[in-house]
Motif scaffolding. Structure first.
Motif, short mmCIF file in Angstrom:
data_model
loop_
_atom_site.label_atom_id
_atom_site.label_comp_id
_atom_site.label_asym_id
_atom_site.label_seq_id
_atom_site.Cartn_x
_atom_site.Cartn_y
_atom_site.Cartn_z
N LYS A 251 0.87 -1.38 -0.16
CA LYS A 251 -0.24 0.24 0.50
C LYS A 251 1.08 1.25 0.53
N GLU A 252 2.42 1.21 0.70
CA GLU A 252 2.83 2.48 0.42
C GLU A 252 3.39 2.70 -0.58
N SER A 255 -0.98 3.76 -2.25
CA SER A 255 -1.78 4.47 -1.91
C SER A 255 -0.83 5.61 -2.68
N TYR A 258 -3.68 7.13 -4.83
CA TYR A 258 -5.06 8.03 -4.30
C TYR A 258 -5.55 9.38 -4.46
N LYS A 264 -6.97 6.57 -7.93
CA LYS A 264 -7.99 5.69 -6.28
C LYS A 264 -8.77 4.36 -7.34
N THR A 268 -7.42 0.82 -6.52
CA THR A 268 -8.80 0.37 -5.27
C THR A 268 -9.28 -0.66 -6.31
N TYR A 271 -7.18 -4.93 -5.50
CA TYR A 271 -6.21 -5.29 -5.07
C TYR A 271 -6.04 -6.42 -4.58
N ASN A 274 -1.54 -8.25 -2.08
CA ASN A 274 -0.73 -6.98 -2.10
C ASN A 274 0.17 -5.84 -3.32
#
Length: 340
Positions: A251-252, A255, A258, A264, A268, A271, A274
């Motif tokens: 997610k680092e 994200s 987003y 975004k 999403t 996902y 990972n």
């Protein structure tokens, strides 16, 4: 045709300076509709991420049609108009982001449109015995592509992100109505309707989900390609096991997408394990031809040898970070946080 600034200045098309004309058939639908998939959805939401990525690259293509819910799930008989869903879900995000994108990439279209598949409610599958030319107007999302072929002088690239029902109906109608010459204008680019390496086996490479979904349509398309009546570029599983598997994890990284509306949705939509699963994106990256694999690396007769598939898979794997960073840059531009 206008030239794509991204593709001329930083990414060039394989074999042409013009934007490729694109028509998309996708089984994508609203993922809030409950269903039996692992994600609890009626259709696999990977195409949602693939579509968001495509829209972030929309200035590189001359998009003529996006057909959604091209699928055989019985639950779609009462699922509501999926074109209206796509218009609201993607259309509003696109309109919000395109203002900033056009500042850097002026060729972005002002808007995008979606059409619901003619087979969505009926769940109809292809029948070898039918002469579809006699009732082609019944299949509105096939007849509209046929009409495009009758008027367009340049090649139309049909990206196939699910089953091959509508492409098979098109080919059948052309061959049965004396319009086989129109098929010379088409390049079908399919994702994972064949693989000896993943899902399928050397003995049965057709034993993969997108082929099983409408086995008759898949068999017909492959037979017509083998006979040289159509051009069918089989990507195999190179999107899933090349681009997706080779992408950053965690997610680092994702994200960061987003900040923009389309970013975004991309991050999403699906996902899983990972990372973002947008595996059908292989069909438009091979069309761009500048991320390791181009159409010249894939046979046009529908064949997909394990040696070629593995080679292309590794090329995409090695370029996956480059692919993701290009989208992230565009997502940042869409959000107004980066100018170039």
């Amino acid at each position: 045709l206008m030239l794509c600034l991204l593709c001329v200045g930083r990414i060039s098309f394989a074999g042409t300076d013009n934007k490729p004309i694109v028509w998309i058939y996708t089984d994508m639908s609203d993922k809030t509709i409950p269903g039996p998939n692992k994600e609890g959805t009626l259709n696999d939401p990977d195409d949602i991420s693939a579509m968001a990525g495509y829209l972030l690259l929309a200035d590189c293509f001359d998009t003529r049609g996006i057909v959604v819910a091209s699928t055989h799930r019985g639950g779609h008989k009462t699922s509501g108009n999926q074109a209206e869903w796509a218009k609201k879900y993607f259309g509003s995000a696109y309109k919000a982001d395109v203002k900033n994108l056009k500042k850097v990439y002026p060729d972005f279209p002002d808007d995008v449109t979606f059409t619901e598949s003619c087979i969505k409610k009926s769940s109809e599958r292809f029948n070898y015995k039918n002469d579809y030319s006699k009732e082609i107007e019944k299949y509105t999302t096939v007849s509209s592509l046929l009409k495009l072929l009758e008027t367009e002088k340049d090649t139309v690239n049909v990206l196939c992100w699910g089953s091959l029902t509508e492409p098979a109906i098109l080919v059948n109608a052309c061959l049965n109505s004396g319009k086989s010459d129109l098929l010379k204008k088409v390049r079908f680019i399919g994702h994972w309707t064949d693989s000896s390496l993943h899902q399928g086996s050397p003995e049965h490479p057709e034993n993969v989900a997108n082929c099983r979904e409408d086995a008759a349509a898949c068999s017909y398309i492959k037979a017509m390609a083998t006979e040289g009546k159509i051009q069918y570029y089989e990507c195999g599983a190179i999107g899933q096991h090349g681009i997706v598997s080779g992408s950053p994890k965690g997610k680092e990284y994702f994200s960061k997408f987003y900040k923009s509306n389309l970013g975004k949705i991309f991050a999403t939509g699906k996902y899983a394990f990972n990372t973002v699963d947008d595996s059908d994106c292989a069909t438009y990256y091979v069309l761009l031809g500048t991320f390791g694999v181009s159409l010249s690396d894939i046979a046009s007769d529908g064949s997909n040898s394990p040696e070629v598939e593995k080679k292309n898979e590794m090329k995409f794997y090695d370029n996956a970070l480059k692919i993701r960073n290009e989208l992230l840059k565009r997502s940042d531009i869409a959000a107004g946080t980066k100018n170039q």
